[in-house]
Design a protein around this motif. Structure first.
Motif, PDB file in Angstrom:
ATOM      1  N   LYS A 294     -68.300 128.476  -2.993  1.00  0.00           N
ATOM      2  CA  LYS A 294     -67.108 128.025  -4.251  1.00  0.00           C
ATOM      3  C   LYS A 294     -67.788 128.647  -5.423  1.00  0.00           C
ATOM      4  CE  LYS A 294     -66.215 123.679  -2.102  1.00  0.00           C
ATOM      5  NZ  LYS A 294     -66.868 123.826  -0.666  1.00  0.00           N
ATOM      6  N   ASN A 295     -66.850 128.901  -6.409  1.00  0.00           N
ATOM      7  CA  ASN A 295     -67.099 129.222  -7.626  1.00  0.00           C
ATOM      8  C   ASN A 295     -67.730 128.130  -8.407  1.00  0.00           C
ATOM      9  OD1 ASN A 295     -67.670 131.337  -9.471  1.00  0.00           O
ATOM     10  ND2 ASN A 295     -65.565 130.913 -10.688  1.00  0.00           N
ATOM     11  N   GLU A 296     -67.774 126.935  -7.943  1.00  0.00           N
ATOM     12  CA  GLU A 296     -67.998 126.070  -8.886  1.00  0.00           C
ATOM     13  C   GLU A 296     -69.564 125.481  -8.841  1.00  0.00           C
ATOM     14  OE1 GLU A 296     -64.676 122.654  -9.055  1.00  0.00           O
ATOM     15  OE2 GLU A 296     -64.832 123.454  -6.760  1.00  0.00           O
ATOM     16  N   VAL A 297     -70.068 124.697  -9.841  1.00  0.00           N
ATOM     17  CA  VAL A 297     -71.375 124.257  -9.847  1.00  0.00           C
ATOM     18  C   VAL A 297     -71.626 122.932  -9.824  1.00  0.00           C
ATOM     19  CG1 VAL A 297     -73.266 124.455 -11.537  1.00  0.00           C
ATOM     20  CG2 VAL A 297     -71.727 126.595 -11.109  1.00  0.00           C
ATOM     21  N   VAL A 298     -72.640 122.430  -9.166  1.00  0.00           N
ATOM     22  CA  VAL A 298     -73.226 121.131  -9.387  1.00  0.00           C
ATOM     23  C   VAL A 298     -74.552 120.976  -9.897  1.00  0.00           C
ATOM     24  CG1 VAL A 298     -74.030 119.214  -8.108  1.00  0.00           C
ATOM     25  CG2 VAL A 298     -71.628 120.198  -7.172  1.00  0.00           C
ATOM     26  N   MET A 299     -74.478 120.077 -10.677  1.00  0.00           N
ATOM     27  CA  MET A 299     -75.663 119.999 -11.790  1.00  0.00           C
ATOM     28  C   MET A 299     -76.524 118.677 -11.251  1.00  0.00           C
ATOM     29  SD  MET A 299     -76.682 119.526 -15.696  1.00  0.00           S
ATOM     30  CE  MET A 299     -75.630 117.913 -15.789  1.00  0.00           C
ATOM     31  N   VAL A 300     -77.917 118.802 -10.811  1.00  0.00           N
ATOM     32  CA  VAL A 300     -78.486 117.748 -10.295  1.00  0.00           C
ATOM     33  C   VAL A 300     -79.507 117.466 -11.353  1.00  0.00           C
ATOM     34  CG1 VAL A 300     -80.044 116.853  -8.559  1.00  0.00           C
ATOM     35  CG2 VAL A 300     -77.961 117.763  -8.068  1.00  0.00           C
ATOM     36  N   TRP A 301     -79.694 116.486 -12.248  1.00  0.00           N
ATOM     37  CA  TRP A 301     -80.907 116.015 -13.360  1.00  0.00           C
ATOM     38  C   TRP A 301     -81.694 115.321 -12.325  1.00  0.00           C
ATOM     39  CZ3 TRP A 301     -81.229 117.753 -18.282  1.00  0.00           C
ATOM     40  CH2 TRP A 301     -82.256 117.529 -19.073  1.00  0.00           C
ATOM     41  N   GLY A 302     -82.973 115.626 -12.008  1.00  0.00           N
ATOM     42  CA  GLY A 302     -83.988 114.908 -11.384  1.00  0.00           C
ATOM     43  C   GLY A 302     -83.896 115.532  -9.901  1.00  0.00           C
ATOM     44  N   GLY A 303     -84.214 116.978  -9.675  1.00  0.00           N
ATOM     45  CA  GLY A 303     -84.000 117.583  -8.377  1.00  0.00           C
ATOM     46  C   GLY A 303     -85.171 117.299  -7.477  1.00  0.00           C
ATOM     47  N   SER A 304     -86.233 116.979  -8.168  1.00  0.00           N
ATOM     48  CA  SER A 304     -87.639 116.657  -7.315  1.00  0.00           C
ATOM     49  C   SER A 304     -87.529 115.291  -6.615  1.00  0.00           C
ATOM     50  CB  SER A 304     -88.747 117.230  -8.061  1.00  0.00           C
ATOM     51  OG  SER A 304     -89.068 116.470  -9.178  1.00  0.00           O
TER      52      SER A 304
ATOM     53  N   VAL B 108     -75.058 115.081 -11.102  1.00  0.00           N
ATOM     54  CA  VAL B 108     -75.893 113.815 -10.566  1.00  0.00           C
ATOM     55  C   VAL B 108     -76.890 113.296 -11.635  1.00  0.00           C
ATOM     56  CG1 VAL B 108     -77.035 112.674  -8.638  1.00  0.00           C
ATOM     57  CG2 VAL B 108     -75.063 114.304  -8.345  1.00  0.00           C
ATOM     58  N   ALA B 109     -77.068 112.417 -12.078  1.00  0.00           N
ATOM     59  CA  ALA B 109     -78.094 111.745 -13.013  1.00  0.00           C
ATOM     60  C   ALA B 109     -79.140 110.969 -12.320  1.00  0.00           C
ATOM     61  CB  ALA B 109     -77.645 111.315 -14.226  1.00  0.00           C
ATOM     62  N   VAL B 110     -80.220 111.391 -12.016  1.00  0.00           N
ATOM     63  CA  VAL B 110     -81.481 110.649 -11.529  1.00  0.00           C
ATOM     64  C   VAL B 110     -82.345 110.612 -12.575  1.00  0.00           C
ATOM     65  CG1 VAL B 110     -82.713 110.442  -9.612  1.00  0.00           C
ATOM     66  CG2 VAL B 110     -80.807 111.871  -9.155  1.00  0.00           C
TER      67      VAL B 110
ATOM     68  N   SER C 253     -81.626 110.267 -17.958  1.00  0.00           N
ATOM     69  CA  SER C 253     -80.692 111.579 -17.378  1.00  0.00           C
ATOM     70  C   SER C 253     -79.420 111.478 -17.658  1.00  0.00           C
ATOM     71  CB  SER C 253     -80.999 111.546 -15.650  1.00  0.00           C
ATOM     72  OG  SER C 253     -80.552 110.449 -15.155  1.00  0.00           O
ATOM     73  N   THR C 254     -78.897 110.391 -17.633  1.00  0.00           N
ATOM     74  CA  THR C 254     -77.501 110.243 -17.935  1.00  0.00           C
ATOM     75  C   THR C 254     -76.860 110.829 -19.341  1.00  0.00           C
ATOM     76  OG1 THR C 254     -77.201 108.251 -16.897  1.00  0.00           O
ATOM     77  CG2 THR C 254     -75.473 108.735 -18.311  1.00  0.00           C
ATOM     78  N   ASP C 255     -77.613 110.617 -20.381  1.00  0.00           N
ATOM     79  CA  ASP C 255     -77.216 111.292 -21.762  1.00  0.00           C
ATOM     80  C   ASP C 255     -77.397 112.692 -21.764  1.00  0.00           C
ATOM     81  OD1 ASP C 255     -76.352 109.026 -23.017  1.00  0.00           O
ATOM     82  OD2 ASP C 255     -78.467 108.312 -23.725  1.00  0.00           O
ATOM     83  N   ALA C 256     -78.386 113.157 -20.794  1.00  0.00           N
ATOM     84  CA  ALA C 256     -78.623 114.653 -20.903  1.00  0.00           C
ATOM     85  C   ALA C 256     -77.510 115.505 -20.103  1.00  0.00           C
ATOM     86  CB  ALA C 256     -79.993 114.942 -20.057  1.00  0.00           C
ATOM     87  N   CYS C 257     -77.377 114.633 -19.057  1.00  0.00           N
ATOM     88  CA  CYS C 257     -75.807 115.418 -18.020  1.00  0.00           C
ATOM     89  C   CYS C 257     -74.623 115.282 -18.925  1.00  0.00           C
ATOM     90  CB  CYS C 257     -75.895 114.463 -16.902  1.00  0.00           C
ATOM     91  SG  CYS C 257     -77.056 114.835 -15.608  1.00  0.00           S
TER      92      CYS C 257
ATOM     93  N   ASP D 160     -74.665 115.697 -22.145  1.00  0.00           N
ATOM     94  CA  ASP D 160     -74.752 116.659 -23.206  1.00  0.00           C
ATOM     95  C   ASP D 160     -74.051 118.129 -22.356  1.00  0.00           C
ATOM     96  OD1 ASP D 160     -75.518 115.074 -25.050  1.00  0.00           O
ATOM     97  OD2 ASP D 160     -77.624 115.450 -24.703  1.00  0.00           O
ATOM     98  N   VAL D 161     -74.708 118.143 -21.174  1.00  0.00           N
ATOM     99  CA  VAL D 161     -74.304 119.614 -20.441  1.00  0.00           C
ATOM    100  C   VAL D 161     -72.933 119.548 -20.193  1.00  0.00           C
ATOM    101  CG1 VAL D 161     -74.847 120.680 -18.322  1.00  0.00           C
ATOM    102  CG2 VAL D 161     -76.735 119.474 -19.478  1.00  0.00           C
ATOM    103  N   LEU D 162     -72.311 118.254 -19.579  1.00  0.00           N
ATOM    104  CA  LEU D 162     -71.089 118.165 -19.265  1.00  0.00           C
ATOM    105  C   LEU D 162     -69.931 118.557 -20.298  1.00  0.00           C
ATOM    106  CD1 LEU D 162     -71.050 115.481 -16.607  1.00  0.00           C
ATOM    107  CD2 LEU D 162     -70.823 117.842 -16.083  1.00  0.00           C
ATOM    108  N   SER D 163     -70.305 118.133 -21.650  1.00  0.00           N
ATOM    109  CA  SER D 163     -69.379 118.082 -22.651  1.00  0.00           C
ATOM    110  C   SER D 163     -69.431 119.647 -23.123  1.00  0.00           C
ATOM    111  CB  SER D 163     -69.906 117.167 -23.669  1.00  0.00           C
ATOM    112  OG  SER D 163     -71.322 117.735 -24.172  1.00  0.00           O
ATOM    113  N   ARG D 164     -70.363 120.201 -22.790  1.00  0.00           N
ATOM    114  CA  ARG D 164     -70.583 121.732 -23.409  1.00  0.00           C
ATOM    115  C   ARG D 164     -70.036 122.788 -22.439  1.00  0.00           C
ATOM    116  NH1 ARG D 164     -76.249 122.740 -25.699  1.00  0.00           N
ATOM    117  NH2 ARG D 164     -75.896 124.637 -25.482  1.00  0.00           N
TER     118      ARG D 164
END
Length: 217
Positions: free
Chosen positions: A8-18, A81-83, A87-91, A93-97
């Motif tokens: 897909k051309n879409e992106v999924v962002m995962v904050w807290g990947g490890s 996904v905010a982990v 992480s929630t506020d950081a996500c 920030d990214v989503l709003s931009r």
């Protein structure tokens, strides 16, 4: 990684990947054909890349949000996904931009560490859970103002609905058989039997990164 579904051309962002949740979220998103951008320490960057992350940003960097926005590079964002605490506020920030509108929260906004080891939980729970409630309200209200739909996803959230039945009954077994989903993170076996459970809890509290503390029974 095994073969992925149609790209897909879409992106999924995962904050807290490890984290354990993050590692599996990366693999499931990648197997579904999404590009994955995530955060992890430099120590764990190669591990999350091996699970399918296309871009890994150091979550401790002051430019982490900017780096994730740059990595997304104007592509549509399917969700985030905010982990982890913060992480929630950081996500948001990214989503709003980047124009993303969906956020799955899997961690409380306040650490529960202050409750560990207390013999009498109730008095200490009141201020902690008050802060959790107020923090969640503040973040979700901010997300709503920005046009982002944010909601908590717990393990029990998927237990009884159609998504959980499809995920656990069909998708996960198939991806494990195909090699597109690896059991992660790596187990850290601390011993055998109930007598080592306290040692395992102490090890967990001391800090574990990209590992899952395991006691064999």
């Amino acid at each position: 990684m095994g073969p992925a579904s149609e790209e897909k051309n879409e992106v999924v962002m995962v904050w807290g990947g490890s984290t354990s949740v993050g590692m599996n979220a990366i693999q499931l998103a990648r197997a579904a054909g999404y590009t994955v951008v995530t955060t992890a320490s430099a120590k764990n960057a190669d591990a999350v890349r091996s699970l399918g992350a296309d871009v890994v940003v150091d979550h401790r960097s002051s430019s982490a949000v900017d780096d994730l926005v740059a990595a997304i590079a104007g592509r549509p964002v399917a969700g985030a996904v905010a982990v982890g605490v913060g992480s929630t506020d950081a996500c948001i920030d990214v989503l709003s931009r980047t124009g993303g509108t969906r956020l799955a929260m899997v961690s409380t906004p306040v650490s529960l560490d202050s409750l560990v080891g207390r013999r009498h939980l109730f008095p200490a729970m009141v201020p902690v859970f008050t802060r959790i409630g107020l923090g969640t309200l503040r973040s979700t209200s901010r997300a709503r103002r920005l046009g982002i739909r944010a909601g908590f996803v717990w393990g029990s959230s998927l237990r009884d609905d159609d998504t959980g039945e499809c995920l656990w009954g069909e998708v996960v077994p198939r991806l494990l058989a195909e090699g597109a989903l690896r059991p992660a993170p790596a187990p850290l076996v601390v011993g055998n039997g109930l007598e080592v459970v306290q040692d395992a809890l102490d090890r967990q509290r001391a800090g574990v990164s990209a590992q899952k503390v395991v006691v064999r029974l």
